[in-house]
Enzyme design. Structure first.
Site, PDB file in Angstrom:
ATOM      1  N   HIS A  64      68.479 -21.619  43.864  1.00  0.00           N
ATOM      2  CA  HIS A  64      68.826 -21.996  42.491  1.00  0.00           C
ATOM      3  C   HIS A  64      68.887 -23.527  42.401  1.00  0.00           C
ATOM      4  CE1 HIS A  64      70.791 -21.932  38.614  1.00  0.00           C
ATOM      5  NE2 HIS A  64      70.917 -20.628  38.629  1.00  0.00           N
ATOM      6  N   GLY A 108      69.338 -18.304  46.269  1.00  0.00           N
ATOM      7  CA  GLY A 108      68.572 -17.492  45.321  1.00  0.00           C
ATOM      8  C   GLY A 108      67.110 -17.358  45.715  1.00  0.00           C
ATOM      9  N   TYR A 138      78.696 -14.698  43.760  1.00  0.00           N
ATOM     10  CA  TYR A 138      77.429 -13.964  43.709  1.00  0.00           C
ATOM     11  C   TYR A 138      77.528 -12.904  42.609  1.00  0.00           C
ATOM     12  CZ  TYR A 138      73.004 -13.639  46.194  1.00  0.00           C
ATOM     13  OH  TYR A 138      71.683 -13.736  46.559  1.00  0.00           O
TER      14      TYR A 138
END
Ligand code: LCV
Length: 259
Positions: A64, A108, A138
């Site tokens: 991410h 991610g 998460y």
């Protein structure tokens, strides 16, 4: 300048994540280019997709884009988060997507790789699930992906330590299908894709969707859902969440205080 390189040949599409300067961090811009390309591939009837980084990459994806994570007080991984949009786009694409993995796969990025249907990695690749390192809660989809792919004790070790595991362990766990040397991996992956595109696209796409629906089928009560959301809110409302993001930005180790 485009953040990806795309190619199509003989019903096989290729997407190269090419934002090297940010180690293919999954920014909204990078993700949009990938999802737009998948839509175009669907229009063109592409029957197998290869998702990769450039040849010889040291990092497949850094996960991410941390600079795009929201400040404290907002769910950082909600339904419309670009990373969640990308994972659904991969899972719902009506043909197999093969992850050709060289380099480190972080956070991610692991979920994106695991959302792919077949994973082929070089011996040097590594896989790290990192929310604990950042103080991030998460989300349910991510936890379910892990529960579907790896034994609980291993999922716990990866989540609690945030340490990378090597390709050999990932293969032993069934996370990846094949390990291939850097000089062989490309030929192997495209041969695999050629076998897929030679088969019935309707049969293959229906089986992919059946497997997606069945593996995501989980009885969850509203109370269970709300309890989990309440737990996650404790994390993204916390000082530690803010500390994890600040530490990354300031390139220093985080000092988590459990509050
Ligand atoms: C933005 C980045 C990133 C990045 N975002 O290169 O799974 S969850 O729940 O945790 C989820 C929220 C998630 O996926 O979080 C992200 C998890 N990812 C990580 O923890 C990996 C963070 N990155 C790194 O540890 C290193 O960058 C690696 C080991 C990937 C590569 O190290 P290397 O020394 O080769 P740099 O660290 O120097 O990074 C190069 C540039 O990319 C940016 C980083 O800030 C730097 O930018 P500047 O040149 O402007 O300083 N970058 C790297 N990862 N995830 N930006």
């Amino acid at each position: 300048m485009s953040l990806i390189i795309t190619e199509t040949q003989d019903a096989i599409g290729t997407i190269v994540m090419n934002h090297i300067a940010k180690r293919n961090a999954l920014s909204e811009a990078l993700i949009n280019e990938i999802t737009v390309t998948l839509d175009a591939f669907r229009e063109q009837g592409i029957r197998a997709v290869v998702l990769r980084a450039p040849t010889g990459a040291k990092v497949w994806s850094a996960g991410h884009d941390i600079s795009e994570l929201p400040n404290r007080g907002r769910d950082p991984l909600s339904w419309n988060d670009p990373l969640r949009v990308l994972i659904r786009a991969i899972q719902e694409y009506p043909a197999p997507i093969i992850a050709l993995i060289e380099g480190g796969v972080w956070g991610g990025g692991c979920e994106v790789a695991m959302a792919c249907d077949i994973l082929v990695a070089t011996p040097e690749a590594t896989f790290a699930i990192t929310p604990a390192k950042l103080g991030v809660p998460y989300n349910l989809g991510g936890v379910l992906t892990l529960m579907n792919m790896i034994p609980l004790p291993v999922a716990k070790e990866m989540l609690f330590t945030a340490q990378p595991i090597p390709t050999t362990q990932a293969q032993n766990l069934g996370i990846i299908n094949h390990i291939k040397a850097p000089e062989d991996i490309e030929t192997f992956v495209y041969d695999l894709a050629a076998h897929i595109v030679a088969n019935s696209p309707l049969s293959v796409s229906v089986m992919k969707e059946e497997l997606r629906l069945l593996s995501s089928a989980r009885a969850i009560t509203p109370e269970l859902f709300e309890r989990i959301q309440g737990l996650r809110r404790i994390v993204y409302d916390s000082h530690d969440y803010e500390e994890g993001l600040s530490a990354f930005r300031e390139k220093r180790k985080p000092r988590f205080e459990g509050r």
